[in-house]
Design an enzyme around this catalytic site. Structure first.
Site, PDB file in Angstrom:
ATOM      1  CD1 TRP A 102      -2.450  -2.325   1.933  1.00 53.95           C
ATOM      2  CD2 TRP A 102      -2.958  -1.052   0.056  1.00 53.95           C
ATOM      3  NE1 TRP A 102      -3.235  -3.035   1.235  1.00 53.95           N
ATOM      4  CE2 TRP A 102      -3.794  -2.370   0.133  1.00 53.95           C
ATOM      5  CE3 TRP A 102      -3.392  -0.482  -0.937  1.00 53.95           C
ATOM      6  CZ2 TRP A 102      -4.719  -2.784  -0.714  1.00 53.95           C
ATOM      7  CZ3 TRP A 102      -4.128  -0.887  -1.983  1.00 53.95           C
ATOM      8  CH2 TRP A 102      -4.991  -2.089  -1.535  1.00 53.95           C
ATOM      9  CG  ASP A 172      -2.573   4.699   4.259  1.00 60.50           C
ATOM     10  OD1 ASP A 172      -3.798   4.544   4.828  1.00 60.50           O
ATOM     11  OD2 ASP A 172      -2.573   3.941   3.164  1.00 60.50           O
ATOM     12  CE  LYS A 196      -8.422  -1.782   5.735  1.00 62.99           C
ATOM     13  NZ  LYS A 196      -8.066  -2.873   4.691  1.00 62.99           N
TER      14      LYS A 196
END
Length: 360
Positions: A102, A172, A196
């Site tokens: 990511w 992030d 999440k």
């Protein structure tokens, strides 16, 4: 029907108490005889919800007054583009510290908007681990420094802050948001997809320092311009109201449990329980060095693809869902975000013990 535990990396399970409240209010929110999904986002009641959700989040993280909270759309991927459009000067450059899929994807997207330097801080060998985090000697040459504290695919988490001196640190936090306490003042900007620990997919959180707002390049689309969004209280268009409402319920729920200190204790206990079991048996293997083992995403394998496939199938049948590892890595992955109770981890370990006894 036996209890089902959802180990999905995202969209992930949500707190049962939050879902129960949403269910009870679904057809009659605030005694309006209508759903929160059906009321105007500019109406008095929803505006009050939006304001209270910000206050609750500020309380959870002790967010300083010189930071704005934005509830946006587009997910973390949208912010991969929005951040350089808002923070990267036309003739400047940014530094991306990559530690997995990511963070590397964020760097790739940022290159569409300017000069990007990339440093891989993940050391690969017998175990995955994070290397040096001191970039104070070079960081101030960049408009900002970006990193991802937790890589969901590999299960690598960074607990120490990168040392970037006085440079702007961007993170992030999609898979670590609200899982543990952090000092917001150490960051210029934090962003997170909701699916999440925050709420359902469809809403994105951005916490950005005031002085970083208002410098977007002229070509920045209005919806990605932090100054426009801040002035409009994240409502330049219709926001994802139901997702925002669920996030607001999650914030209240976390406060009722004792805040992030209590949540961090619970997450540490769950992760420690599962890692202790993994370390106790040679049948399963976790590929991450102990110092960088994720508390949110625990990866493991039997080192046998056929056994891994069998494990996932039998676990699913036993009510332990979404344990298949990401296609990039394979194996298994147990995502144990805030909403996963310790009973879920205990049930997983019991199944793992039984599977080992039957297949070793």
């Amino acid at each position: 029907m036996s209890k089902v535990f959802n180990f999905s990396a995202g969209p992930a399970m949500m707190p049962e108490a939050v879902l129960a409240q949403a269910q009870a209010e679904l057809l009659n929110w605030q005694e309006q005889q209508t759903s929160v999904m059906e009321v105007s986002h500019r109406g008095k009641l929803f505006m009050a919800l939006a304001s209270q959700s910000e206050q609750d989040l500020r309380q959870l993280y002790q967010i300083p007054d010189n930071y704005r909270i934005l509830f946006l759309q587009g997910g973390a991927r949208g912010q991969f583009a929005a951040i350089p459009m808002n923070l990267l000067n036309d003739k400047g450059k940014a530094l991306y510290l990559t530690s997995g899929h990511w963070s590397a994807t964020a760097a790739k997207e940022a290159r569409l908007f300017g000069e990007i330097d990339e440093i891989n801080i993940l050391e690969e060998g017998e175990q995955l681990k994070i290397g040096q985090l001191d970039f104070s000697a070079i960081a101030e040459h960049y408009d900002y420094v970006h990193y991802c504290p937790n890589e969901t695919i590999s299960g690598v988490e960074i607990f120490d802050l990168p040392n970037v001196g006085n440079a702007i640190l961007v993170a992030d936090m999609s898979s670590t948001i609200l899982s543990r306490n952090i000092d917001i003042s150490k960051f210029g900007l934090i962003y997170a997809g909701a699916q999440k620990n925050l709420g359902p997919a469809g809403i994105t959180l951005v916490i950005v320092r005031d002085d970083l707002i208002g410098h977007a390049r002229q070509t920045t689309p209005t919806i990605w311009n932090y100054a426009v969004q801040a002035k409009a209280d994240s409502m330049i268009n219709t926001p994802p109201t139901f997702a925002w409402y669920l996030c607001a319920l999650v914030f209240k729920h976390l406060l009722s449990l004792g805040g992030l200190d209590e949540i961090e204790k619970r997450n540490l206990a769950k992760a420690q329980l599962l890692y202790d079991y993994l370390d106790s048996t040679p049948f399963y293997r976790n590929p991450v060095a102990k110092a960088n083992r994720s508390r949110m995403n625990v990866t493991f394998t039997t080192d046998n693809d056929e056994l891994n496939t069998k494990f996932v199938a039998q676990a699913t049948a036993a009510g332990l869902h979404a344990l298949k590892g990401h296609k990039v890595l394979g194996g298994m992955r147990a995502s144990i975000y805030n909403a996963m109770p310790i009973e879920g981890v205990q049930a997983l370990i019991a199944f793992m013990q039984q599977f080992e006894a039957e297949n070793r």
